[in-house]
Design a protein around this motif. Structure first.
Motif, PDB file in Angstrom:
ATOM      1  N   UNK A  40       1.131  -0.843  -0.034  1.00 47.51           N
ATOM      2  CA  UNK A  40      -0.180  -0.068  -0.565  1.00 47.51           C
ATOM      3  C   UNK A  40       0.704   1.479   0.524  1.00 47.51           C
ATOM      4  N   UNK A  41       2.433   1.255   0.889  1.00 49.05           N
ATOM      5  CA  UNK A  41       3.028   2.644   0.685  1.00 49.05           C
ATOM      6  C   UNK A  41       3.339   2.897  -0.310  1.00 49.05           C
ATOM      7  N   UNK A  42       4.082   1.506  -1.143  1.00 52.68           N
ATOM      8  CA  UNK A  42       4.726   2.515  -2.463  1.00 52.68           C
ATOM      9  C   UNK A  42       3.207   2.398  -3.858  1.00 52.68           C
ATOM     10  N   UNK A  43       1.965   1.983  -3.418  1.00 50.90           N
ATOM     11  CA  UNK A  43       1.261   2.437  -4.596  1.00 50.90           C
ATOM     12  C   UNK A  43       1.073   3.925  -4.160  1.00 50.90           C
ATOM     13  N   UNK A  44       1.360   4.614  -2.945  1.00 50.66           N
ATOM     14  CA  UNK A  44       0.416   5.325  -2.721  1.00 50.66           C
ATOM     15  C   UNK A  44       2.121   6.320  -2.784  1.00 50.66           C
ATOM     16  N   UNK A  45       3.049   6.070  -3.752  1.00 53.99           N
ATOM     17  CA  UNK A  45       4.178   6.642  -3.936  1.00 53.99           C
ATOM     18  C   UNK A  45       5.223   6.802  -2.882  1.00 53.99           C
ATOM     19  N   UNK A  46       4.894   5.981  -1.138  1.00 53.42           N
ATOM     20  CA  UNK A  46       6.473   6.003  -0.837  1.00 53.42           C
ATOM     21  C   UNK A  46       7.297   5.187  -1.520  1.00 53.42           C
ATOM     22  N   UNK A  47       8.430   5.519  -0.590  1.00 50.53           N
ATOM     23  CA  UNK A  47       9.973   4.830  -1.024  1.00 50.53           C
ATOM     24  C   UNK A  47       9.864   3.604  -0.306  1.00 50.53           C
ATOM     25  N   UNK A  48       8.595   3.102   0.577  1.00 55.82           N
ATOM     26  CA  UNK A  48       9.114   2.227   1.626  1.00 55.82           C
ATOM     27  C   UNK A  48       7.479   2.443   2.619  1.00 55.82           C
ATOM     28  N   UNK A  49       7.376   1.046   3.389  1.00 58.52           N
ATOM     29  CA  UNK A  49       6.156   1.051   3.876  1.00 58.52           C
ATOM     30  C   UNK A  49       6.913   2.049   5.420  1.00 58.52           C
ATOM     31  N   UNK A  50       8.108   1.983   5.398  1.00 58.49           N
ATOM     32  CA  UNK A  50       8.419   2.307   6.956  1.00 58.49           C
ATOM     33  C   UNK A  50       8.739   3.934   6.495  1.00 58.49           C
ATOM     34  N   UNK A  51       9.377   4.549   5.963  1.00 57.47           N
ATOM     35  CA  UNK A  51       9.138   6.099   5.028  1.00 57.47           C
ATOM     36  C   UNK A  51       7.356   5.945   5.026  1.00 57.47           C
ATOM     37  N   UNK A  66       4.813   5.024   7.469  1.00 54.49           N
ATOM     38  CA  UNK A  66       4.529   4.996   8.169  1.00 54.49           C
ATOM     39  C   UNK A  66       5.437   6.048   9.362  1.00 54.49           C
ATOM     40  N   UNK A  67       6.247   6.411   8.584  1.00 52.87           N
ATOM     41  CA  UNK A  67       6.974   8.301   8.979  1.00 52.87           C
ATOM     42  C   UNK A  67       6.532   9.407   8.996  1.00 52.87           C
ATOM     43  N   UNK A  68       5.901   9.954   7.814  1.00 52.61           N
ATOM     44  CA  UNK A  68       5.647  10.772   6.977  1.00 52.61           C
ATOM     45  C   UNK A  68       4.080  10.661   8.090  1.00 52.61           C
ATOM     46  N   UNK A  69       3.463   9.349   8.181  1.00 49.38           N
ATOM     47  CA  UNK A  69       1.971   9.101   8.199  1.00 49.38           C
ATOM     48  C   UNK A  69       1.881   9.474  10.157  1.00 49.38           C
ATOM     49  N   UNK A  70       2.181   8.461  10.810  1.00 51.42           N
ATOM     50  CA  UNK A  70       1.732   8.579  11.728  1.00 51.42           C
ATOM     51  C   UNK A  70       2.713   9.989  12.580  1.00 51.42           C
ATOM     52  N   UNK A  71       3.958  10.381  12.253  1.00 52.38           N
ATOM     53  CA  UNK A  71       4.780  11.197  12.392  1.00 52.38           C
ATOM     54  C   UNK A  71       5.703  11.040  13.395  1.00 52.38           C
ATOM     55  N   UNK A  72       6.869   9.860  13.001  1.00 48.53           N
ATOM     56  CA  UNK A  72       7.244   8.883  14.098  1.00 48.53           C
ATOM     57  C   UNK A  72       8.946   9.433  13.421  1.00 48.53           C
ATOM     58  N   UNK A  73       9.535   8.840  14.289  1.00 47.37           N
ATOM     59  CA  UNK A  73      11.561   9.287  13.943  1.00 47.37           C
ATOM     60  C   UNK A  73      11.453   7.674  12.513  1.00 47.37           C
ATOM     61  N   UNK A  74      12.937   8.141  11.540  1.00 46.45           N
ATOM     62  CA  UNK A  74      12.681   6.459  10.910  1.00 46.45           C
ATOM     63  C   UNK A  74      12.900   5.917  11.733  1.00 46.45           C
ATOM     64  N   UNK A  75      13.883   5.600  12.479  1.00 49.01           N
ATOM     65  CA  UNK A  75      14.200   4.522  13.286  1.00 49.01           C
ATOM     66  C   UNK A  75      13.301   3.857  14.112  1.00 49.01           C
ATOM     67  N   UNK A  76      11.967   4.236  14.476  1.00 52.76           N
ATOM     68  CA  UNK A  76      10.946   4.554  14.764  1.00 52.76           C
ATOM     69  C   UNK A  76      10.144   3.708  13.881  1.00 52.76           C
ATOM     70  N   UNK A  77       9.710   3.696  12.351  1.00 55.24           N
ATOM     71  CA  UNK A  77       8.929   3.752  12.039  1.00 55.24           C
ATOM     72  C   UNK A  77       9.783   2.268  11.245  1.00 55.24           C
TER      73      UNK A  77
END
Length: 416
Positions: free
Chosen positions: A58-69, A71-82
């Motif tokens: 789903x993440x890449x389908x919406x243009x994100x490079x990865x699921x972690x990336x 999550x980082x933007x959507x949940x406003x968490x650090x990349x490490x936490x994602x």
């Protein structure tokens, strides 16, 4: 699920609106336990959602490079936490069923569940699925009374409980792999920092780490003994003491066995000024105070340089607290002479009471034994040292410690 989450949100509103101060002690503890359990169950639900998002792409389908990336933007968490969240979701999804079930029920935490997954995943292939399931259930049961670090230690020996016939061989193989990894990844890095400090970092194999601990722990007094250094500072100073001891043995190869040497570079004019700032052969600059401290018990070789930096002449060693003089110091002081210090002579430097760079002579009446830590203390200037009427060292504390600056002596080494 969305409807149920909406109902849960309304219940949470009721919870956060209640002030904890109004609860009795029993209700306060019960509420804390209940919130913790619900937190773990919600964490299980969240990881299930993250795993589904990841598996669908789903993440890449919406243009994100990865699921972690994403999550980082959507949940406003650090990349490490994602990244940790995605890895945990994948690990738990592929892990043993008892771990997932216990987390969903809230009886273990996410961290404990990951420990169970890791321990079961490390079992040898020949253990088989039946042993793996049994090990997972035993670890889940142990998680009720053990926090993650202790649970990890138990997990490393889980075969002793569920498959003793495999345990010895599996442990030997695990130790072999661990030693190979440690040997491959061992390193020590010494890097100079812009602020003049040097950063020491690295990874040690188990044997070397044990040797290091055995060497420095006797030199690290525990807190509460009047030593105001932090644990890291004590380990730093202990490592320096170990290096000094190694240099004194004379058994190190090439130049390693020599005492530290300070080369004083001068122009063609005579050596008439005090020692100034110094430069080590690594290029690191030292303050005049550090240069004088090193010069107390090191071989000093004056070198004359030409205008282009070419060495024209190197003089002979000027002075060193060694031989009969050092033996006399040991007999007189017995060890570090600073009040209250118990460091033996082999851990001590010969300190010039009047600095050699200031014209102080290398004689018994101008020398005192000091360990590395107290050598630095004296060179900082707050404490002063002199010989008393009986020829023994006495130290005057700084005024902020004793307004009268009454002389103090070390009585530890005088046992007879």
């Amino acid at each position: 699920m969305v409807t149920a989450i909406g109902q849960l949100r309304a219940a949470v509103d009721d919870v956060v609106d209640v002030s904890p101060w109004a609860l009795s002690e029993a209700d306060l503890i019960a509420a804390l336990d209940a919130v913790h359990l619900l937190e773990q169950r919600l964490a299980a639900a969240r990881l299930g959602l993250v795993r589904e998002v990841d598996s669908r792409g789903l993440a890449t389908a919406q243009g994100a490079a990865s699921t972690a990336g994403w999550l980082r933007d959507r949940l406003r968490i650090t990349g490490r936490a994602a990244r940790h969240m995605v890895a945990a979701a994948v690990s738990l999804d592929a892990g043993p069923a008892p771990a997932r079930s216990a987390l969903a029920q809230g009886t273990i935490t996410v961290e404990q569940a990951l420990v169970v997954v890791e321990a079961v995943g490390a079992l040898p292939v020949e253990a088989g699925p039946e042993v793996a399931d049994k090990a997972a259930q035993v670890l889940v049961d142990l998680a009720a009374v053990h926090e993650p670090i202790a649970l990890r230690r138990l997990g490393a020996r889980i075969l002793d409980h569920v498959a003793p016939d495999l345990a010895e061989r599996a442990e030997a193989e695990a130790l072999r792999r661990a030693e190979e990894r440690a040997l491959t990844h061992r390193h020590v890095t010494i890097s100079e920092q812009p602020d003049g400090q040097v950063r020491l970092s690295g990874r040690l194999d188990g044997e070397t780490a044990a040797l290091l601990r055995a060497a420095i722990e006797p030199l690290c007094p525990p807190s509460g003994t009047g030593d105001d250094r932090g644990p890291g500072q004590r380990r730093h100073d202990a490592l320096a003491e170990v290096c000094r001891l190694a240099l004194r043995t004379g058994d190190l190869p090439e130049h390693g066995g020599d005492r530290p040497q300070l080369v004083v570079s001068v122009a063609l004019d005579p050596l008439v000024n005090r020692l100034g700032a110094g430069t080590l052969d690594t290029g690191l600059r030292l303050s005049p105070a550090a240069v004088r401290r090193i010069a107390c018990d090191a071989a000093v070789l004056p070198a004359v340089l030409g205008g282009d930096g070419q060495v024209l002449d190197v003089g002979r060693q000027r002075r060193l607290v060694t031989g009969p003089l050092r033996r006399a110091l040991v007999l007189r002081d017995g060890g570090c002479a600073f009040p209250g210090c118990d460091r033996p002579p082999r851990w001590c430097d010969g300190h010039h009471i009047r600095h050699w760079s200031d014209g102080g002579a290398t004689r018994l009446d101008n020398a005192v034994l000091l360990c590395g830590h107290h050598h630095r203390v004296v060179h900082q200037g707050d404490w002063t040292v002199r010989l008393g009427p009986d020829g023994r060292p006495e130290f005057r504390p700084p005024a902020w410690l004793d307004p009268h600056r009454s002389p103090r002596r070390n009585l530890y080494h005088r046992r007879c």
